[in-house]
Motif scaffolding. Structure first.
Motif, PDB file in Angstrom:
ATOM      1  N   LYS A  75       1.753   9.547  -5.675  1.00 45.80           N
ATOM      2  CA  LYS A  75       2.371  10.866  -5.454  1.00 45.80           C
ATOM      3  C   LYS A  75       3.258  11.246  -6.630  1.00 45.80           C
ATOM      4  O   LYS A  75       3.217  12.384  -7.103  1.00 45.80           O
ATOM      5  N   GLU A  76       4.062  10.269  -7.096  1.00 44.87           N
ATOM      6  CA  GLU A  76       4.930  10.526  -8.249  1.00 44.87           C
ATOM      7  C   GLU A  76       4.100  10.915  -9.468  1.00 44.87           C
ATOM      8  O   GLU A  76       4.445  11.848 -10.204  1.00 44.87           O
ATOM      9  N   THR A  77       3.013  10.196  -9.671  1.00 41.78           N
ATOM     10  CA  THR A  77       2.134  10.478 -10.810  1.00 41.78           C
ATOM     11  C   THR A  77       1.547  11.877 -10.698  1.00 41.78           C
ATOM     12  O   THR A  77       1.502  12.622 -11.705  1.00 41.78           O
ATOM     13  N   GLN A  78       1.136  12.285  -9.508  1.00 41.47           N
ATOM     14  CA  GLN A  78       0.594  13.630  -9.320  1.00 41.47           C
ATOM     15  C   GLN A  78       1.646  14.696  -9.612  1.00 41.47           C
ATOM     16  O   GLN A  78       1.341  15.723 -10.235  1.00 41.47           O
ATOM     17  N   VAL A  79       2.884  14.453  -9.174  1.00 39.91           N
ATOM     18  CA  VAL A  79       3.958  15.419  -9.436  1.00 39.91           C
ATOM     19  C   VAL A  79       4.185  15.542 -10.940  1.00 39.91           C
ATOM     20  O   VAL A  79       4.295  16.658 -11.479  1.00 39.91           O
ATOM     21  N   LYS A  80       4.245  14.400 -11.629  1.00 39.23           N
ATOM     22  CA  LYS A  80       4.465  14.431 -13.087  1.00 39.23           C
ATOM     23  C   LYS A  80       3.295  15.097 -13.809  1.00 39.23           C
ATOM     24  O   LYS A  80       3.507  15.866 -14.755  1.00 39.23           O
ATOM     25  N   MET A  81       2.069  14.803 -13.353  1.00 41.21           N
ATOM     26  CA  MET A  81       0.900  15.432 -13.981  1.00 41.21           C
ATOM     27  C   MET A  81       0.919  16.944 -13.771  1.00 41.21           C
ATOM     28  O   MET A  81       0.573  17.706 -14.678  1.00 41.21           O
ATOM     29  N   SER A  82       1.339  17.389 -12.601  1.00 41.90           N
ATOM     30  CA  SER A  82       1.433  18.828 -12.338  1.00 41.90           C
ATOM     31  C   SER A  82       2.458  19.472 -13.263  1.00 41.90           C
ATOM     32  O   SER A  82       2.233  20.568 -13.799  1.00 41.90           O
ATOM     33  N   ALA A  83       3.593  18.791 -13.457  1.00 41.32           N
ATOM     34  CA  ALA A  83       4.631  19.320 -14.352  1.00 41.32           C
ATOM     35  C   ALA A  83       4.111  19.405 -15.787  1.00 41.32           C
ATOM     36  O   ALA A  83       4.337  20.404 -16.487  1.00 41.32           O
ATOM     37  N   ILE A  84       3.405  18.380 -16.222  1.00 39.55           N
ATOM     38  CA  ILE A  84       2.854  18.371 -17.582  1.00 39.55           C
ATOM     39  C   ILE A  84       1.827  19.485 -17.741  1.00 39.55           C
ATOM     40  O   ILE A  84       1.812  20.200 -18.764  1.00 39.55           O
ATOM     41  N   GLN A  85       0.954  19.666 -16.741  1.00 36.30           N
ATOM     42  CA  GLN A  85      -0.046  20.736 -16.803  1.00 36.30           C
ATOM     43  C   GLN A  85       0.635  22.108 -16.851  1.00 36.30           C
ATOM     44  O   GLN A  85       0.202  23.000 -17.594  1.00 36.30           O
ATOM     45  N   GLY A  86       1.696  22.269 -16.075  1.00 38.50           N
ATOM     46  CA  GLY A  86       2.426  23.536 -16.084  1.00 38.50           C
ATOM     47  C   GLY A  86       3.032  23.818 -17.452  1.00 38.50           C
ATOM     48  O   GLY A  86       2.944  24.945 -17.969  1.00 38.50           O
ATOM     49  N   ASN A  87       3.672  22.811 -18.043  1.00 37.02           N
ATOM     50  CA  ASN A  87       4.254  22.978 -19.390  1.00 37.02           C
ATOM     51  C   ASN A  87       3.166  23.273 -20.413  1.00 37.02           C
ATOM     52  O   ASN A  87       3.366  24.082 -21.330  1.00 37.02           O
ATOM     53  N   PHE A  88       2.025  22.614 -20.263  1.00 33.17           N
ATOM     54  CA  PHE A  88       0.916  22.854 -21.184  1.00 33.17           C
ATOM     55  C   PHE A  88       0.472  24.316 -21.111  1.00 33.17           C
ATOM     56  O   PHE A  88       0.314  24.982 -22.136  1.00 33.17           O
ATOM     57  N   GLN A  89       0.251  24.809 -19.893  1.00 36.74           N
ATOM     58  CA  GLN A  89      -0.194  26.191 -19.731  1.00 36.74           C
ATOM     59  C   GLN A  89       0.850  27.179 -20.233  1.00 36.74           C
ATOM     60  O   GLN A  89       0.515  28.205 -20.837  1.00 36.74           O
ATOM     61  N   LYS A  90       2.114  26.874 -20.003  1.00 38.32           N
ATOM     62  CA  LYS A  90       3.194  27.783 -20.395  1.00 38.32           C
ATOM     63  C   LYS A  90       3.354  27.853 -21.921  1.00 38.32           C
ATOM     64  O   LYS A  90       3.552  28.932 -22.476  1.00 38.32           O
ATOM     65  N   ASN A  91       3.239  26.700 -22.594  1.00 38.34           N
ATOM     66  CA  ASN A  91       3.524  26.646 -24.035  1.00 38.34           C
ATOM     67  C   ASN A  91       2.273  26.668 -24.908  1.00 38.34           C
ATOM     68  O   ASN A  91       2.378  26.609 -26.132  1.00 38.34           O
ATOM     69  N   ARG A  92       1.122  26.774 -24.316  1.00 39.99           N
ATOM     70  CA  ARG A  92      -0.125  26.690 -25.064  1.00 39.99           C
ATOM     71  C   ARG A  92      -0.237  27.775 -26.140  1.00 39.99           C
ATOM     72  O   ARG A  92      -0.514  27.484 -27.305  1.00 39.99           O
ATOM     73  N   GLU A  93      -0.051  29.006 -25.751  1.00 40.78           N
ATOM     74  CA  GLU A  93      -0.200  30.128 -26.690  1.00 40.78           C
ATOM     75  C   GLU A  93       0.791  30.028 -27.846  1.00 40.78           C
ATOM     76  O   GLU A  93       0.427  30.222 -29.002  1.00 40.78           O
ATOM     77  N   GLU A  94       2.026  29.692 -27.520  1.00 39.25           N
ATOM     78  CA  GLU A  94       3.059  29.617 -28.555  1.00 39.25           C
ATOM     79  C   GLU A  94       2.736  28.508 -29.562  1.00 39.25           C
ATOM     80  O   GLU A  94       2.850  28.708 -30.779  1.00 39.25           O
ATOM     81  N   VAL A  95       2.299  27.371 -29.086  1.00 35.58           N
ATOM     82  CA  VAL A  95       1.974  26.253 -29.974  1.00 35.58           C
ATOM     83  C   VAL A  95       0.769  26.604 -30.839  1.00 35.58           C
ATOM     84  O   VAL A  95       0.769  26.347 -32.055  1.00 35.58           O
ATOM     85  N   LEU A  96      -0.259  27.210 -30.246  1.00 30.35           N
ATOM     86  CA  LEU A  96      -1.429  27.606 -31.029  1.00 30.35           C
ATOM     87  C   LEU A  96      -1.052  28.629 -32.102  1.00 30.35           C
ATOM     88  O   LEU A  96      -1.517  28.550 -33.249  1.00 30.35           O
ATOM     89  N   GLY A 117       0.826  -1.205   0.000  1.00 30.97           N
ATOM     90  CA  GLY A 117       0.000   0.000   0.000  1.00 30.97           C
ATOM     91  C   GLY A 117       0.858   1.252   0.000  1.00 30.97           C
ATOM     92  O   GLY A 117       0.539   2.239  -0.655  1.00 30.97           O
ATOM     93  N   SER A 118       1.985   1.243   0.725  1.00 34.70           N
ATOM     94  CA  SER A 118       2.857   2.406   0.737  1.00 34.70           C
ATOM     95  C   SER A 118       3.501   2.599  -0.635  1.00 34.70           C
ATOM     96  O   SER A 118       3.719   3.724  -1.069  1.00 34.70           O
ATOM     97  N   CYS A 119       3.812   1.500  -1.327  1.00 43.43           N
ATOM     98  CA  CYS A 119       4.346   1.603  -2.691  1.00 43.43           C
ATOM     99  C   CYS A 119       3.309   2.250  -3.602  1.00 43.43           C
ATOM    100  O   CYS A 119       3.644   3.084  -4.441  1.00 43.43           O
ATOM    101  N   THR A 120       2.085   1.865  -3.424  1.00 44.90           N
ATOM    102  CA  THR A 120       1.009   2.424  -4.239  1.00 44.90           C
ATOM    103  C   THR A 120       0.878   3.922  -3.992  1.00 44.90           C
ATOM    104  O   THR A 120       0.742   4.691  -4.949  1.00 44.90           O
ATOM    105  N   THR A 121       0.937   4.334  -2.747  1.00 41.31           N
ATOM    106  CA  THR A 121       0.823   5.764  -2.458  1.00 41.31           C
ATOM    107  C   THR A 121       2.013   6.527  -3.014  1.00 41.31           C
ATOM    108  O   THR A 121       1.853   7.643  -3.509  1.00 41.31           O
TER     109      THR A 121
END
Length: 118
Positions: A75-96, A67-71
């Motif tokens: 947590k790792e997945t949440q950190v990576k998702m936050s990083a991806i969301q941040g990059n998305f918000q930062k680069n969204r305008e430029e890509v569009l 269970g601790s491995c699962t948590t």
């Protein structure tokens, strides 16, 4: 002859009392067997409950570490998702803007492999 029939009567009564004692002994034996069987069942049930409790404790210990491995993975997945969301918000305008520029800015050219027949 009376004493003989009296003797036979006594024998019959003795035989009857013996049969009653045997029947009573069988009943006691059956009661003891039934009681022993019930006690054995109770002992088996207690043993089963004890073993089940031990198994649950071991299972909880094993799954607790799992269970601790699962948590940690969550947590790792949440950190990576936050990083991806941040990059998305930062680069969204430029890509569009780049996408719209490539779609809207059309430069008509003749393809290199096109041959003019003539």
């Amino acid at each position: 002859m009376a004493s003989q029939s009296q003797g036979i009567q006594q024998l019959l009564q003795a035989e009857k009392r013996a049969a009653e004692k045997v029947a009573e002994a069988r009943k006691r034996k059956n009661r003891r067997l039934k009681q022993a069987k019930e006690e054995a069942q109770e002992e088996i049930e207690q043993y089963r409950l004890q073993r089940e409790k031990e198994f649950k404790a071991k299972e909880a210990a094993a799954l607790g570490s799992h269970g601790s491995c699962t948590t940690e993975v969550e947590k790792e997945t949440q950190v990576k998702m936050s990083a991806i969301q941040g990059n998305f918000q930062k680069n969204r305008e430029e890509v569009l803007n780049n996408l719209l520029m490539f779609v809207c800015d059309i430069k008509p050219e003749i393809h290199v492999n096109y041959r003019i027949n003539g």
